[in-house]
Design a protein around this motif. Structure first.
Motif, short mmCIF file in Angstrom:
data_model
loop_
_atom_site.label_atom_id
_atom_site.label_comp_id
_atom_site.label_asym_id
_atom_site.label_seq_id
_atom_site.Cartn_x
_atom_site.Cartn_y
_atom_site.Cartn_z
N UNK A 1 -6.63 -2.19 20.18
CA UNK A 1 -5.95 -2.57 21.43
C UNK A 1 -6.86 -2.21 22.60
N UNK A 2 -7.27 -3.18 23.36
CA UNK A 2 -8.30 -2.92 24.35
C UNK A 2 -7.91 -3.30 25.77
N UNK A 3 -6.77 -3.94 25.92
CA UNK A 3 -6.41 -4.40 27.27
C UNK A 3 -5.82 -3.27 28.11
N UNK A 4 -6.03 -3.39 29.42
CA UNK A 4 -5.30 -2.51 30.32
C UNK A 4 -3.81 -2.78 30.13
N UNK A 5 -3.02 -1.74 30.21
CA UNK A 5 -1.57 -1.92 30.05
C UNK A 5 -0.90 -1.83 31.43
N UNK B 1 -3.85 2.86 33.91
CA UNK B 1 -2.81 2.97 32.88
C UNK B 1 -3.31 3.94 31.81
N UNK B 2 -2.39 4.41 31.00
CA UNK B 2 -2.75 5.37 29.95
C UNK B 2 -3.34 4.60 28.76
N UNK B 3 -4.23 5.25 28.02
CA UNK B 3 -4.97 4.62 26.93
C UNK B 3 -4.06 3.77 26.03
N UNK B 4 -4.45 2.52 25.81
CA UNK B 4 -3.60 1.58 25.09
C UNK B 4 -3.31 1.99 23.64
N UNK B 5 -4.31 2.36 22.83
CA UNK B 5 -3.99 2.72 21.44
C UNK B 5 -3.02 3.90 21.36
N UNK B 6 -3.18 4.85 22.28
CA UNK B 6 -2.29 6.03 22.27
C UNK B 6 -0.85 5.60 22.58
N UNK B 7 -0.69 4.72 23.55
CA UNK B 7 0.67 4.28 23.88
C UNK B 7 1.31 3.56 22.69
N UNK B 8 0.54 2.72 22.02
CA UNK B 8 1.10 2.02 20.86
C UNK B 8 1.51 3.03 19.78
N UNK B 9 0.64 4.01 19.54
CA UNK B 9 0.95 4.99 18.49
C UNK B 9 2.16 5.84 18.87
N UNK B 10 2.32 6.08 20.16
CA UNK B 10 3.42 6.94 20.62
C UNK B 10 4.78 6.32 20.33
N UNK B 11 4.81 5.01 20.19
CA UNK B 11 6.10 4.36 19.87
C UNK B 11 6.62 4.91 18.55
N UNK B 12 5.73 5.03 17.57
CA UNK B 12 6.11 5.57 16.26
C UNK B 12 6.66 6.99 16.42
N UNK B 13 5.99 7.78 17.27
CA UNK B 13 6.41 9.17 17.45
C UNK B 13 7.80 9.25 18.05
#
Ligand code: PLP
Length: 431
Positions: free
Chosen positions: A66-70, A274-286
């Motif tokens: 995931x590389x786009x700005x969020x 915005x906050x780092x995209x891969x981290x935000x995606x992973x945080x959904x799981x958390x």
């Protein structure tokens, strides 16, 4: 390269007189001493000892591309997950639009102070960074008195006394529980009483609940239940999910404070985007949770509780005055009983106490002066985190799954903490 100060430039710094964050300073000093070959027991930096749960790590791997700005306020799916998480835990009715994501709650706290013009009220002792952040921005800080007999907690009366002289003054109160540095938390009645005073003076209440999930009994309750219209809940993944270095924090606002949330988003848009995209995606799981994360939390709490109790008892045996922690991973002992003996070694401040302890024993802790106390208050904060959290989780969920945890578990899972207590005791006895 050795860079010399160039006197042709007048460098007028905004951070004059402010030292690097106390916790990071002790961490760097400890690392340096370790590199020199000393055996250093790191009880300075408050970092979770536990690894990030496997499924959350997998989610991060899956989203590495995931590389786009969020969006500035955060990924919609994550904002929905966090709103669902807080609604489940606190029986609230927040929506995804109430959620703001940032690169760590520390950054969000800074932006809050930047966006809102008002005094900062913080109980003494408080986490090391609130006051320096206010100072960097040029806001005044008002320390609220608390007392050891009262678990160093703010009372509604003290808050009222401070506000009554100038009732309409704009103010932010930061309440942090379970507390860094004491590990103590508030009862429902205390929260209700504070909420009533906050409502009376229309105080914006920033409830820093970053340790909420590591309440040892899993019974954390947000003050937002009692003061929903004026409370912002601050939390993240750093303390209950072992993901401090991932840098993700979140604020949950009441709709009444939407203009403040929007103002913070403007600051975010002009600073970190915005906050780092891969981290935000992973945080959904958390934040969506699940049985594995519940089990991880259950074992983390069991471990922290027994370790906290062990450390508390050991410190009491050393004649320190110390409150029994109810959550988080900190203790805040007071070594005033040694004042005379320490003075004979020219140790008269908490800073010199910690420096001497580190030099003599290799145990690194933080002085109470970093938490708002006068230099001569002989207190310190210990973060009981120098153990292998992964191994401790395995033991607690394995061999010790059906056994009550006690000293034998601490000796086995956290030998360095037991060693730190032995060393401290010997040093104090040798004074
Ligand atoms: C009380 C408290 N609040 C906030 C933070 C900031 O955490 P983060 O920026 O990792 O979300 C910390 C970290 O040590 C803390 O102890």
């Amino acid at each position: 390269m050795d860079i010399k100060h160039d006197h042709r430039y007048a460098i007028n710094l905004n951070v004059r007189g402010i030292q690097p964050s106390a916790t990071l300073r002790i961490n760097e000093l400890s690392n340096q001493l370790r590199a020199e070959g000393r055996d250093i027991i790191k009880l300075g930096l408050g970092q979770s000892p536990f690894p990030v749960p496997e499924r959350v790590v997998e989610a991060l791997k899956e989203h590495a591309h995931e590389k786009d700005y969020l969006p500035v306020k955060g990924l919609k799916g994550l904002r929905e997950a966090i709103s669902g998480y807080i609604n489940r835990n606190e029986r609230m009715r927040s929506t995804w639009e109430d959620v703001l994501i940032g690169p760590g709650s520390k950054e969000l706290l800074f932006m809050l102070q930047l966006a809102y013009y008002g005094d900062l009220l913080i109980p003494r002792p408080s986490w090391v960074s609130y006051a320096p952040q206010a100072r960097i921005i040029g806001r005044s800080v008002h320390w609220l008195p608390t007392h050891a007999e009262n678990n160093w907690q703010l009372t509604a009366e003290e808050l009222d006394i401070v506000c009554r002289d100038d009732p309409s003054r704009p103010r932010i109160l930061i309440l942090n529980y379970p507390s860094n540095p004491t590990g103590c938390t508030y009862t429902d009645d205390q929260l209700l009483a504070i909420a009533n005073v906050a409502r009376k003076y229309k105080i914006i209440l920033l409830s820093d609940e970053i340790y909420g999930e590591v309440h040892f009994e899993g019974r954390h309750k947000s003050i937002a239940r009692y003061y929903p219209e004026g409370t912002i809940i601050s939390t993240g993944m750093s303390k209950w999910l072992g993901a401090g270095g991932w840098r993700l924090g979140t604020f949950i606002f009441p709709p009444e404070l939407r203009p403040l949330q929007d103002a913070m988003a403007i600051i975010a848009s002009e600073t970190f985007t915005s906050t780092a995209a891969p981290i935000q995606h992973a945080a959904i799981t958390a934040f969506n949770g699940g049985d594995d994360i519940n089990e991880y939390l259950k074992q983390s709490r069991r471990i922290l509780k027994v370790v906290g109790e062990y450390m508390h008892r050991r410190l009491q045996e050393m004649n320190a005055v110390v409150q029994k922690p109810q959550g988080a991973f900190y203790l805040f002992p007071d070594f005033s009983a040694y004042r005379e003996k320490l003075a004979r070694h020219d140790i008269k401040t908490s800073q010199s106490f910690c420096t001497a302890l580190l030099a003599s024993t290799g145990v690194a802790i933080l002085p109470s002066s970093d938490f708002g106390f006068t230099p001569d208050h002989l207190g310190a904060r210990l973060a009981f985190v120098d153990f292998d959290g992964g191994e401790a989780l395995k033991l607690a969920g394995g061999d010790y799954a059906d056994i009550e945890l006690g000293d034998d578990f601490v000796q086995q899972a956290c030998p360095r903490l037991a060693k730190a207590m032995d060393k401290m005791e010997q040093w104090l006895n040798s004074l």
